[in-house]
Motif scaffolding. Sequence first.
Motif, PDB file in Angstrom:
ATOM      1  N   LYS A  71     -26.140 -32.707  -0.416  1.00 35.59           N
ATOM      2  CA  LYS A  71     -26.032 -33.524   0.791  1.00 35.59           C
ATOM      3  C   LYS A  71     -26.643 -32.810   1.999  1.00 35.59           C
ATOM      4  CE  LYS A  71     -21.835 -35.866  -0.790  1.00 35.59           C
ATOM      5  NZ  LYS A  71     -20.376 -36.045  -0.600  1.00 35.59           N
ATOM      6  N   GLU A  72     -26.605 -31.493   1.977  1.00 40.59           N
ATOM      7  CA  GLU A  72     -27.139 -30.705   3.098  1.00 40.59           C
ATOM      8  C   GLU A  72     -28.661 -30.647   3.096  1.00 40.59           C
ATOM      9  OE1 GLU A  72     -27.475 -25.984   4.237  1.00 40.59           O
ATOM     10  OE2 GLU A  72     -25.617 -26.686   3.300  1.00 40.59           O
ATOM     11  N   VAL A  73     -29.263 -30.422   1.929  1.00 36.33           N
ATOM     12  CA  VAL A  73     -30.705 -30.148   1.897  1.00 36.33           C
ATOM     13  C   VAL A  73     -31.568 -31.390   1.680  1.00 36.33           C
ATOM     14  CG1 VAL A  73     -30.282 -27.813   1.042  1.00 36.33           C
ATOM     15  CG2 VAL A  73     -30.848 -29.632  -0.585  1.00 36.33           C
ATOM     16  N   VAL A  74     -31.021 -32.434   1.056  1.00 39.87           N
ATOM     17  CA  VAL A  74     -31.821 -33.634   0.787  1.00 39.87           C
ATOM     18  C   VAL A  74     -31.811 -34.538   2.015  1.00 39.87           C
ATOM     19  CG1 VAL A  74     -32.068 -35.695  -0.623  1.00 39.87           C
ATOM     20  CG2 VAL A  74     -31.470 -33.524  -1.700  1.00 39.87           C
ATOM     21  N   VAL A  75     -32.957 -34.637   2.665  1.00 38.14           N
ATOM     22  CA  VAL A  75     -33.093 -35.462   3.853  1.00 38.14           C
ATOM     23  C   VAL A  75     -33.206 -36.935   3.471  1.00 38.14           C
ATOM     24  CG1 VAL A  75     -34.542 -35.944   5.881  1.00 38.14           C
ATOM     25  CG2 VAL A  75     -34.192 -33.579   5.111  1.00 38.14           C
ATOM     26  N   ALA A  76     -33.912 -37.215   2.365  1.00 39.00           N
ATOM     27  CA  ALA A  76     -34.065 -38.597   1.911  1.00 39.00           C
ATOM     28  C   ALA A  76     -34.451 -38.625   0.439  1.00 39.00           C
ATOM     29  CB  ALA A  76     -35.120 -39.330   2.742  1.00 39.00           C
ATOM     30  N   ASP A  77     -33.893 -39.588  -0.300  1.00 40.32           N
ATOM     31  CA  ASP A  77     -34.280 -39.810  -1.696  1.00 40.32           C
ATOM     32  C   ASP A  77     -35.215 -41.030  -1.728  1.00 40.32           C
ATOM     33  OD1 ASP A  77     -32.124 -41.492  -1.000  1.00 40.32           O
ATOM     34  OD2 ASP A  77     -31.637 -41.860  -3.095  1.00 40.32           O
ATOM     35  N   ARG A  78     -36.428 -40.822  -1.289  1.00 41.19           N
ATOM     36  CA  ARG A  78     -37.391 -41.909  -1.067  1.00 41.19           C
ATOM     37  C   ARG A  78     -37.914 -42.464  -2.397  1.00 41.19           C
ATOM     38  NH1 ARG A  78     -41.422 -40.337   3.581  1.00 41.19           N
ATOM     39  NH2 ARG A  78     -39.383 -40.386   4.616  1.00 41.19           N
ATOM     40  N   VAL A  79     -38.373 -43.723  -2.358  1.00 41.13           N
ATOM     41  CA  VAL A  79     -39.090 -44.342  -3.475  1.00 41.13           C
ATOM     42  C   VAL A  79     -40.474 -44.720  -2.982  1.00 41.13           C
ATOM     43  CG1 VAL A  79     -39.169 -46.221  -5.156  1.00 41.13           C
ATOM     44  CG2 VAL A  79     -36.957 -45.267  -4.473  1.00 41.13           C
ATOM     45  N   ILE A  80     -41.520 -44.247  -3.695  1.00 41.12           N
ATOM     46  CA  ILE A  80     -42.892 -44.579  -3.339  1.00 41.12           C
ATOM     47  C   ILE A  80     -43.599 -45.142  -4.572  1.00 41.12           C
ATOM     48  CG2 ILE A  80     -42.951 -42.757  -1.591  1.00 41.12           C
ATOM     49  CD1 ILE A  80     -44.730 -41.130  -3.515  1.00 41.12           C
ATOM     50  N   GLY A  91     -29.022 -38.772  -0.277  1.00 40.88           N
ATOM     51  CA  GLY A  91     -29.071 -40.071  -0.918  1.00 40.88           C
ATOM     52  C   GLY A  91     -28.798 -40.098  -2.406  1.00 40.88           C
ATOM     53  N   GLU A  92     -28.125 -41.167  -2.821  1.00 39.47           N
ATOM     54  CA  GLU A  92     -27.847 -41.397  -4.243  1.00 39.47           C
ATOM     55  C   GLU A  92     -28.125 -42.838  -4.637  1.00 39.47           C
ATOM     56  OE1 GLU A  92     -24.117 -39.830  -5.752  1.00 39.47           O
ATOM     57  OE2 GLU A  92     -23.885 -38.577  -3.968  1.00 39.47           O
ATOM     58  N   ASN A  93     -28.756 -43.616  -3.753  1.00 42.26           N
ATOM     59  CA  ASN A  93     -28.906 -45.048  -4.020  1.00 42.26           C
ATOM     60  C   ASN A  93     -30.345 -45.546  -3.995  1.00 42.26           C
ATOM     61  OD1 ASN A  93     -26.052 -45.839  -4.256  1.00 42.26           O
ATOM     62  ND2 ASN A  93     -25.939 -45.191  -2.117  1.00 42.26           N
ATOM     63  N   ALA A  94     -31.303 -44.675  -3.767  1.00 42.54           N
ATOM     64  CA  ALA A  94     -32.713 -45.092  -3.782  1.00 42.54           C
ATOM     65  C   ALA A  94     -33.430 -44.332  -4.894  1.00 42.54           C
ATOM     66  CB  ALA A  94     -33.352 -44.847  -2.414  1.00 42.54           C
ATOM     67  N   GLY A  95     -34.202 -43.299  -4.527  1.00 40.93           N
ATOM     68  CA  GLY A  95     -34.907 -42.527  -5.548  1.00 40.93           C
ATOM     69  C   GLY A  95     -33.990 -41.876  -6.560  1.00 40.93           C
ATOM     70  N   PHE A  96     -32.801 -41.533  -6.127  1.00 35.21           N
ATOM     71  CA  PHE A  96     -31.841 -40.860  -7.014  1.00 35.21           C
ATOM     72  C   PHE A  96     -31.476 -41.722  -8.214  1.00 35.21           C
ATOM     73  CE2 PHE A  96     -27.657 -39.282  -8.319  1.00 35.21           C
ATOM     74  CZ  PHE A  96     -27.872 -37.916  -8.343  1.00 35.21           C
ATOM     75  N   LYS A  97     -31.515 -43.040  -8.031  1.00 40.10           N
ATOM     76  CA  LYS A  97     -31.128 -43.949  -9.113  1.00 40.10           C
ATOM     77  C   LYS A  97     -32.235 -44.160 -10.144  1.00 40.10           C
ATOM     78  CE  LYS A  97     -27.429 -46.789  -7.204  1.00 40.10           C
ATOM     79  NZ  LYS A  97     -26.996 -48.174  -6.929  1.00 40.10           N
ATOM     80  N   LEU A  98     -33.455 -43.754  -9.812  1.00 41.48           N
ATOM     81  CA  LEU A  98     -34.579 -44.014 -10.705  1.00 41.48           C
ATOM     82  C   LEU A  98     -34.513 -43.143 -11.953  1.00 41.48           C
ATOM     83  CD1 LEU A  98     -37.595 -44.382  -8.246  1.00 41.48           C
ATOM     84  CD2 LEU A  98     -36.009 -46.118  -9.078  1.00 41.48           C
ATOM     85  N   GLU A  99     -34.963 -43.717 -13.078  1.00 43.58           N
ATOM     86  CA  GLU A  99     -35.030 -43.005 -14.340  1.00 43.58           C
ATOM     87  C   GLU A  99     -36.455 -43.066 -14.873  1.00 43.58           C
ATOM     88  OE1 GLU A  99     -32.602 -41.276 -15.327  1.00 43.58           O
ATOM     89  OE2 GLU A  99     -30.940 -42.081 -14.135  1.00 43.58           O
ATOM     90  N   SER A 100     -36.668 -42.562 -16.087  1.00 44.62           N
ATOM     91  CA  SER A 100     -38.014 -42.506 -16.656  1.00 44.62           C
ATOM     92  C   SER A 100     -38.644 -43.889 -16.798  1.00 44.62           C
ATOM     93  CB  SER A 100     -37.988 -41.793 -18.004  1.00 44.62           C
ATOM     94  OG  SER A 100     -37.131 -42.462 -18.924  1.00 44.62           O
ATOM     95  N   LYS A 101     -37.836 -44.911 -17.080  1.00 40.65           N
ATOM     96  CA  LYS A 101     -38.385 -46.263 -17.229  1.00 40.65           C
ATOM     97  C   LYS A 101     -38.958 -46.767 -15.904  1.00 40.65           C
ATOM     98  CE  LYS A 101     -33.921 -48.627 -16.625  1.00 40.65           C
ATOM     99  NZ  LYS A 101     -34.268 -49.230 -15.311  1.00 40.65           N
TER     100      LYS A 101
END
Length: 233
Positions: free
Chosen positions: A66-75, A89-99
């Motif tokens: 939570k301290e070091v991750v500024v954003a879990d971006r999706v591009i 973040g745990e709801n954007a890029g963090f949720k992505l998997e290999s598929k």
Amino acid sequence: MKTNSNSYTIIYSVIIVVIVAFLLAFVFQALKPMQDANVALDKKKQILNSLNIRDLNDAQADAKYKEVVVADRVIDEKGKVLLPGTTGGENAGFKLESKDYKEGKLALYICRVNGETKYVVPVYGMGLWGPISGYIALNADKSTVYGVYFNHESETAGLGAEIKDNKAWQEKFQGKKLFKNGDDKAIALSVEKKVEDPTTQVDAVTGATLTSNGVRDMLHEALGKYLVFINQK
């Protein structure tokens, strides 16, 4: 109904199977939140490992993420931001998997470590016996490796499994360049049995040629998907 009849045996067996199936489903649903939390925590630790932040207990890892991750971006592969993500973040890029990665949705973690910007990207590939994956942390220049962490599902202990278990081997990636001689069109970062360019290449794991080749191919393919972002100034 006679207890020694075939009908009784069949009905009794069906009832037992239904009861057991119900109990298993109930236990699975009851434990799922805990399982999901453990998976998420392991993912956070892998991301932190790529940032050379290791050996934290569960609470420390959760707080540090939570301290070091500024954003879990999706591009996407064109560098376009699809989702901006959030701090810790745990709801954007963090949720992505290999598929999602295969579909062109790419996770990008914007991080701050000791006051410096770092970019962490996930990578996916195939080893000798199964899937391999990992995270690559880049410096703010986007062309120098800050740290890496690799994982696997079923590589041979003491050989291919070294990509995960051997911290010293992972540390060899630190400071390596993504490109060779200023050529920003092709990823040169690689794992080779014979190192000819020490600025971009790392020694393969001894006795694990196929797994090492898998890591090499994974780096080229996965980082290639981020090439437009990497070259954005």
